[in-house]
Motif scaffolding. Structure first.
Motif, short mmCIF file in Angstrom:
data_model
loop_
_atom_site.label_atom_id
_atom_site.label_comp_id
_atom_site.label_asym_id
_atom_site.label_seq_id
_atom_site.Cartn_x
_atom_site.Cartn_y
_atom_site.Cartn_z
N GLU A 94 40.04 39.62 41.20
CA GLU A 94 39.62 39.57 39.65
C GLU A 94 37.91 39.35 40.11
OE1 GLU A 94 40.03 37.03 35.59
OE2 GLU A 94 41.59 36.78 37.04
N ASN A 95 37.55 38.29 41.15
CA ASN A 95 36.38 37.93 41.17
C ASN A 95 35.41 38.92 42.02
OD1 ASN A 95 38.11 37.57 43.49
ND2 ASN A 95 36.75 35.80 44.15
N HIS A 96 36.04 40.02 42.49
CA HIS A 96 35.25 41.15 43.16
C HIS A 96 35.42 42.43 42.28
CE1 HIS A 96 36.00 38.61 47.18
NE2 HIS A 96 34.87 38.29 46.63
N GLN A 97 36.07 42.56 41.29
CA GLN A 97 36.31 43.68 40.61
C GLN A 97 34.90 44.13 40.02
OE1 GLN A 97 39.27 43.92 37.72
NE2 GLN A 97 41.05 43.70 39.08
N ASP A 98 34.20 43.28 39.73
CA ASP A 98 33.02 43.99 39.11
C ASP A 98 31.93 44.44 40.15
OD1 ASP A 98 33.84 43.22 36.32
OD2 ASP A 98 32.69 41.22 36.55
N ARG A 138 33.10 51.48 51.25
CA ARG A 138 33.35 50.35 52.18
C ARG A 138 32.16 49.62 52.78
NH1 ARG A 138 37.57 53.53 54.26
NH2 ARG A 138 36.20 54.61 55.84
N ILE A 139 31.03 50.46 53.03
CA ILE A 139 29.88 49.90 53.48
C ILE A 139 29.43 48.88 52.53
CG2 ILE A 139 27.34 50.16 54.18
CD1 ILE A 139 28.37 53.08 55.43
N TYR A 144 38.26 42.04 54.30
CA TYR A 144 37.56 41.92 53.19
C TYR A 144 37.84 43.06 52.36
CZ TYR A 144 34.98 38.20 55.30
OH TYR A 144 34.36 37.28 56.17
N TYR A 145 38.08 44.24 52.66
CA TYR A 145 38.18 45.36 51.82
C TYR A 145 39.23 45.32 50.81
CZ TYR A 145 37.20 50.09 50.25
OH TYR A 145 36.76 51.17 49.38
N ASP A 146 40.44 44.99 50.97
CA ASP A 146 41.51 44.64 50.24
C ASP A 146 41.07 43.85 49.23
OD1 ASP A 146 43.04 46.48 51.67
OD2 ASP A 146 44.34 45.27 52.44
N SER A 147 40.26 42.98 49.12
CA SER A 147 39.98 42.11 48.14
C SER A 147 39.29 42.66 46.91
CB SER A 147 39.42 40.81 48.67
OG SER A 147 37.92 41.36 49.12
N ARG A 148 38.91 44.05 47.13
CA ARG A 148 38.08 44.83 46.03
C ARG A 148 38.90 44.65 44.71
NH1 ARG A 148 40.51 48.37 49.30
NH2 ARG A 148 41.56 50.26 48.47
#
Length: 497
Positions: free
Chosen positions: A251-255, A284-285, A244-248
């Motif tokens: 666009e939908n996780h940027q906020d 990360r946590i 999951y962490y690369d998905s930070r």
């Protein structure tokens, strides 16, 4: 009869009630002239000294769940009243003979250490505990500093010296407490009920990491399963990171990631939060937790809940007293990964019990603030009326108390001590926290009643003077919260006027 150690609702009096005194026996005579009281608050204030911290408060807690016979009740009452009388005489003597106070201090310390003052902590013993607090994070509530023979490095010589100095009685109590923790944690199956009872009064620093993991439900009680559980859960966490962490950056996780990145520098303590390695771990946590809990996602306030776990688990691998000044990046990478994964899982366990605090519109917090308002209106109507008259709303100061579990109101060392008890109490972070907040508010009643302006009241309530608080202050706060819970929790109209 349920026994409450302290004030009772009048007209019930544990010293005079017919069910506790044998027929024909006379009420005990005492040297204290009891003033007739007309309200619960007045009676409570007259007996508030009974809630000073005792040496064996963990034993008192265990006794509270059991039935007491008449002799025990009467003996307890006599000790409380006699101690109260002695303290009054002592204060009066010190006021009249200030020059002799220092000469008497040593004799007082010796008599307290070697005497049988089990129920009420004397003034001189309080001074002793305070001096120990200044030397170390551990207080009289944390009487041991060693772990079962497995995973913790030995103590520093300085800490050992602290345990063997000052007075033999203190060392005796610490040795006894240490032995209890060793026996519990070293057996093939840890009795979690016994661990909760023992931990309620505070957990020694060196056993705190493993105790917290057990109390939070992260580690199993069976010793043989612990190592495999740790390995599996740590691998599972880093599998989430990889997934999951690369998905930070999506666009939908940027906020979510941006808000986490903004909030972490606001955390406490300052030195720890400014370390790049700590920032990276916390990001990360929090991001992984937010992705895996879409019902709430990340909400401001969750970031603070990582800090106590992180600091406690760092202490498992270092000997420094001041973790805030320790360079976390100097630890081996494998150790840092273990600390990160353990912090994630224990924080997740905590949030499982209070997740409605962080869902849309935070209904859990709003409900708890309303409950706090109604509780305070019952336990201290004068404070409640004063806030109401000056149009101070509980949400304006208590929202943060619920959202951050008082972490912004007391020093980190006090938060950690507070969490020892929260993890020992059923629904400690939700239900019992309400009573702690009520006791915390009433603790400042004198200062609150002196403020006659809305702005000054709000400024005071949002910046309470707790910077010098230690474990003694937290222990007294917890004792008062426990008394409130015992007195009010089962009342049918608890939250109703």
């Amino acid at each position: 009869i349920q026994h409450v150690y302290g004030a009772q609702h009048p007209p019930f009096d544990p010293l005079l009630h017919g069910t506790l005194i044998k027929p024909g026996s006379k009420p005990p005579t005492t040297p204290v002239k009891l003033k007739k009281v007309s309200t619960f608050q007045e009676f409570e204030s007259n007996t508030s000294d009974a809630w000073d911290l005792g040496d064996d408060d963990d034993e008192l807690l265990a006794i509270a769940a059991e039935n007491l016979n008449t002799e025990v009740v009467m003996e307890t009452a006599h000790k409380v009243i006699q101690n109260h009388s002695k303290q009054q005489e002592q204060h009066k003597f010190q006021e009249e003979h200030p020059q002799e106070e220092k000469q008497e201090e040593f004799a007082q310390l010796t008599s307290v250490a070697c005497g049988d003052n089990r129920l009420v902590k004397s003034v001189s013993e309080g001074h002793t505990s305070s001096s120990l607090d200044n030397a170390s994070e551990n207080s009289s509530m944390q009487r041991s500093q060693s772990l079962p023979q497995t995973s913790i490095p030995p103590l520093t010589s300085g800490m050992a010296d602290l345990n063997t100095s000052v007075c033999p009685a203190l060392t005796e109590r610490e040795a006894s407490r240490l032995d209890k923790f060793k026996q519990l944690l070293a057996g093939p199956n840890t009795d979690l009920d016994e661990l909760r009872k023992l931990s309620w009064s505070g957990i020694p620093k060196r056993v705190r990491p493993i105790a917290w993991k057990l109390l939070s439900g992260y580690l199993p009680a069976n010793v043989d399963r612990r190592e495999s559980t740790l390995q599996r859960k740590r691998q599972e966490y880093f599998a989430f990171v990889q997934q999951y962490y690369d998905s930070r950056n999506d666009e939908n996780h940027q906020d979510t990631y941006r808000q986490i990145h903004i909030d972490i520098p606001r955390m406490s303590p300052e030195v720890l939060r400014l370390q790049p390695k700590v920032t990276e771990i916390f990001e990360r946590i929090l991001f992984i937790w937010a992705i895996r809990h879409p019902a709430s996602g990340y909400v401001q306030g969750i970031n603070d809940l990582v800090t106590p776990f992180f600091v406690v688990f760092v202490c498992e691998y270092i000997e420094e007293e001041e973790v805030e000044n320790f360079d976390v990046s100097s630890l081996p990478e494998e150790v840092l990964q273990n600390i990160e994964a353990d912090s994630y899982w224990c924080m997740s366990k905590l949030l499982d019990g209070i997740q409605d605090n962080y869902t849309f519109a935070q209904p859990g917090i709003q409900k708890k603030v309303k409950m706090l308002e109604e509780l305070v209106s019952r336990i201290d109507e004068q404070v409640h009326r004063h806030l109401d008259q000056h149009e101070v709303k509980y949400l304006q100061f208590a929202f943060r108390w619920m959202n951050n579990l008082l972490m912004r109101e007391v020093p980190l060392r006090c938060t950690i001590r507070l969490w020892d008890t929260y993890q020992s109490e059923p629904e400690g972070f939700s239900h019992f926290h309400l009573y702690v907040c009520a006791a915390f508010l009433v603790r400042w009643r004198k200062e609150i009643l002196e403020e006659k302006d809305f702005q000054e009241l709000l400024i005071f309530l949002q910046n309470l003077p707790t910077v010098h608080w230690g474990n003694e202050d937290i222990s007294v706060l917890l004792a008062e919260a426990y008394r409130l819970k015992f007195a009010f929790a089962d009342a049918p109209n608890h939250y109703k006027k």
